[in-house]
Design a protein around this motif. Structure first.
Motif, mmCIF file in Angstrom:
data_model
loop_
_atom_site.group_PDB
_atom_site.id
_atom_site.type_symbol
_atom_site.label_atom_id
_atom_site.label_comp_id
_atom_site.label_asym_id
_atom_site.label_seq_id
_atom_site.Cartn_x
_atom_site.Cartn_y
_atom_site.Cartn_z
ATOM 1 N N HIS A 191 38.637 48.187 40.347
ATOM 2 C CA HIS A 191 40.041 48.171 40.749
ATOM 3 C C HIS A 191 40.382 46.994 41.658
ATOM 4 C CE1 HIS A 191 41.014 51.859 38.772
ATOM 5 N NE2 HIS A 191 40.138 52.568 39.456
ATOM 6 N N HIS A 194 39.392 43.385 39.025
ATOM 7 C CA HIS A 194 40.146 43.309 37.775
ATOM 8 C C HIS A 194 41.532 43.937 37.927
ATOM 9 C CE1 HIS A 194 36.370 42.006 36.229
ATOM 10 N NE2 HIS A 194 35.792 43.178 36.422
ATOM 11 N N ASP A 195 42.093 43.805 39.106
ATOM 12 C CA ASP A 195 43.415 44.356 39.385
ATOM 13 C C ASP A 195 44.462 43.789 38.433
ATOM 14 O OD1 ASP A 195 45.586 45.594 40.760
ATOM 15 O OD2 ASP A 195 45.925 43.741 41.890
ATOM 16 N N GLY A 196 45.179 44.687 37.775
ATOM 17 C CA GLY A 196 46.275 44.279 36.910
ATOM 18 C C GLY A 196 45.884 43.853 35.519
ATOM 19 N N ARG A 198 44.717 44.315 31.755
ATOM 20 C CA ARG A 198 44.646 45.346 30.737
ATOM 21 C C ARG A 198 43.173 45.643 30.445
ATOM 22 N NH1 ARG A 198 43.374 45.466 25.740
ATOM 23 N NH2 ARG A 198 44.118 47.138 24.397
ATOM 24 N N GLY A 201 41.656 47.331 36.144
ATOM 25 C CA GLY A 201 41.950 48.356 37.135
ATOM 26 C C GLY A 201 43.247 48.092 37.865
ATOM 27 N N HIS A 202 43.477 48.880 38.922
ATOM 28 C CA HIS A 202 44.671 48.769 39.753
ATOM 29 C C HIS A 202 44.243 48.927 41.204
ATOM 30 C CE1 HIS A 202 47.306 48.966 36.229
ATOM 31 N NE2 HIS A 202 46.493 49.908 35.776
ATOM 32 N N ARG A 203 44.577 47.945 42.014
ATOM 33 C CA ARG A 203 44.147 47.936 43.399
ATOM 34 C C ARG A 203 44.539 49.223 44.130
ATOM 35 N NH1 ARG A 203 42.627 44.174 47.290
ATOM 36 N NH2 ARG A 203 42.513 42.605 45.653
ATOM 37 N N SER A 204 45.688 49.783 43.787
ATOM 38 C CA SER A 204 46.155 50.994 44.477
ATOM 39 C C SER A 204 45.223 52.186 44.237
ATOM 40 C CB SER A 204 47.566 51.350 44.009
ATOM 41 O OG SER A 204 47.588 51.609 42.604
ATOM 42 N N LEU A 205 44.397 52.121 43.194
ATOM 43 C CA LEU A 205 43.495 53.232 42.882
ATOM 44 C C LEU A 205 42.111 53.063 43.512
ATOM 45 C CD1 LEU A 205 44.304 53.745 39.082
ATOM 46 C CD2 LEU A 205 45.215 55.002 41.043
#
Length: 461
Positions: A191, A194-196, A198, A201-205
């Motif tokens: 997260h 590899h934020d953002g 496809r 992951g997502h940094r917020s997670l």
């Protein structure tokens, strides 16, 4: 100890040994008594040999006229030329230097310079290795051929289920297999690194994780993982998601699996990451994503387009892992003294490096948590950090789909400027306003197509 407490060296050894099998004579690991994935069958060249190595032992794979696979030591019995520089002729592997030809079993079947009536000397044969095709992959056994047991192939049973589709992708990486394995079992980095992206992951997670090691022995490591419950306690009334269980499985020496167990037993999805230890500071990854509920749009997506995404994800990690690898080898000290691991992030990495401590004696080289054998020279930390990464060398050249699209993009980028120029000249010379306008428009499209072809070409390079 709380989830975010740093793990001391003593704690890291203890955690890595959870559920470890007791020492037994048969509880050992021998790297030569395993099957190794060479390449996806669809990506193997049919008219030329495919060179590769296992721990720097040079080998060559080729496909005969009958579709059968042969794997030989990459050294001609005549004057030690590389057989991989040769070609496939009459279903045999022919040496480029003097034309000696070898069959799938390594026997020399033809020597052009041999006088009539003379038989081929038995010593002209070269070492051959057992090789099989299974689940779309070519596998080689580097040890005693009599011990090659196809039941030991690390296959993924779910791939044979009805309705399962898959995406296959392979890439060479500029670091050794252990650093690749460490990277792909490190769930916590996804997260952030590899934020953002496809498929990333997502940094917020990003947050603390819970791990439970279920198996840790010579066969590998199996662990369950999940996001840590809020406040460190499981909430009885928390909503249930589609997943019942999520597991990471390391099947020694070359498979990392992410297994998703859904509450709906009819749903199948997972990720299989194979790797082959090409040598010091070199490995190859064979990526396989599969599911039986993939959308129609995903199933119709061109293979090369999915490969662009996977290349980008690997390239995001590449500079970091090469730098980490270079630092660890340059410092040349136990990783337990170099790292500051935490329990809510690093248990699987610790377990894997400790697995190398315990079972890596047969490997040509390794670096465990507390020990090392024949450490590798530090790689150049600039490798993988350059922009852009040499995608052609690492991926395109070993992928039949991307290499074919690259050739087409190169051809278009060369042909369209001439086409555009010809159309523009025709627009100026041909009478008729409507015809001239049409030709000029087509010339503009050719110019735009040239720019597009150059852009696509760079995506493969």
């Amino acid at each position: 100890m709380t989830l975010d407490t740093p793990v001391s060296p003593t704690d890291s050894r203890r955690e890595a040994d959870v559920n470890a099998a007791p020492d037994r004579a048969e509880d050992t690991f021998d790297w030569r008594r395993h099957w190794y994935p060479i390449a996806f069958l669809q990506d193997l060249p049919r008219r030329r040999p495919h060179a590769f190595s296992l721990y720097d032992e040079r080998m060559v794979l080729f496909v005969g006229d009958d579709g059968g696979l042969g794997c030989l030591r990459d050294q001609c019995g005549h004057r030690a030329a590389r057989l991989s520089d040769g070609c496939i002729r009459d279903g045999r592997l022919e040496c480029l230097y003097h034309g000696w030809q070898y069959d799938n079993d390594g026997a020399c079947q033809h020597i052009p310079q041999l006088p009539a009536g003379r038989s081929i000397p038995p010593k002209a044969a070269v070492t051959s290795y057992p090789v099989v095709a299974a689940q779309g992959i070519a596998w080689v056994w580097p040890g005693n051929p009599d011990a090659a047991d196809e039941t030991l192939l690390p296959l993924v049973d779910e791939l044979d289920a009805d309705g399962v589709t898959r995406v296959d992708f392979q890439m060479d990486l500029p670091y050794d297999q252990s650093y690749f394995t460490e990277n792909v079992i490190d769930i916590a980095h996804i997260h952030i690194a590899h934020d953002g992206m496809r498929g990333g992951g997502h940094r917020s997670l990003a947050g603390p994780l819970d791990f439970e090691v279920l198996q840790n022995d010579a066969r590998g490591i199996i662990a369950r993982f999940r996001r840590a419950p809020a406040g460190g306690r499981t909430q009885d009334n928390a909503p249930q998601g589609p997943l019942e269980d999520a597991r990471m499985e390391f099947h020694a020496p070359n498979l990392v699996r992410y297994r998703s167990v859904y509450r709906d037993p009819g749903r199948i999805a997972g990720l299989a990451l194979y790797s082959i230890p090409l040598g010091r500071n070199r490995c190859r990854m064979l990526y396989r994503k599969f599911s039986n509920f993939t959308s129609k749009a995903e199933r119709r997506k061109p293979r090369w387009l999915e490969h662009w995404t996977q290349c980008t994800i690997l390239e995001q990690d590449m500079g970091v892992v090469v730098g980490q690898h270079a630092t660890a080898e340059r410092e040349d000290k136990p990783l337990r003294d170099l790292w500051l691991p935490i329990r809510s992030s690093d248990p699987l990495v610790l377990a894997y490096r400790s697995w190398l401590d315990r079972y890596g004696a047969s490997l040509p080289f390794y670096r465990g948590l507390t020990s090392a054998k024949s450490p590798t020279p530090p790689p150049d930390p600039a490798i993988g950090a350059e922009s852009p990464v040499d995608r052609y060398r690492l991926h395109t050249r070993i992928c039949c789909t991307c290499s074919r699209m690259h050739v087409r993009a190169v051809q278009l980028s060369r042909a369209l400027p001439y086409t555009g120029a010809g159309l523009l000249v025709a627009a100026l010379l041909v009478p008729g306003q409507w015809v001239s306008a049409t030709l000029a428009g087509l010339a503009g499209l050719a110019v735009a197509g040239t720019a597009g072809a150059h852009w696509m070409r760079r995506r493969f390079e």
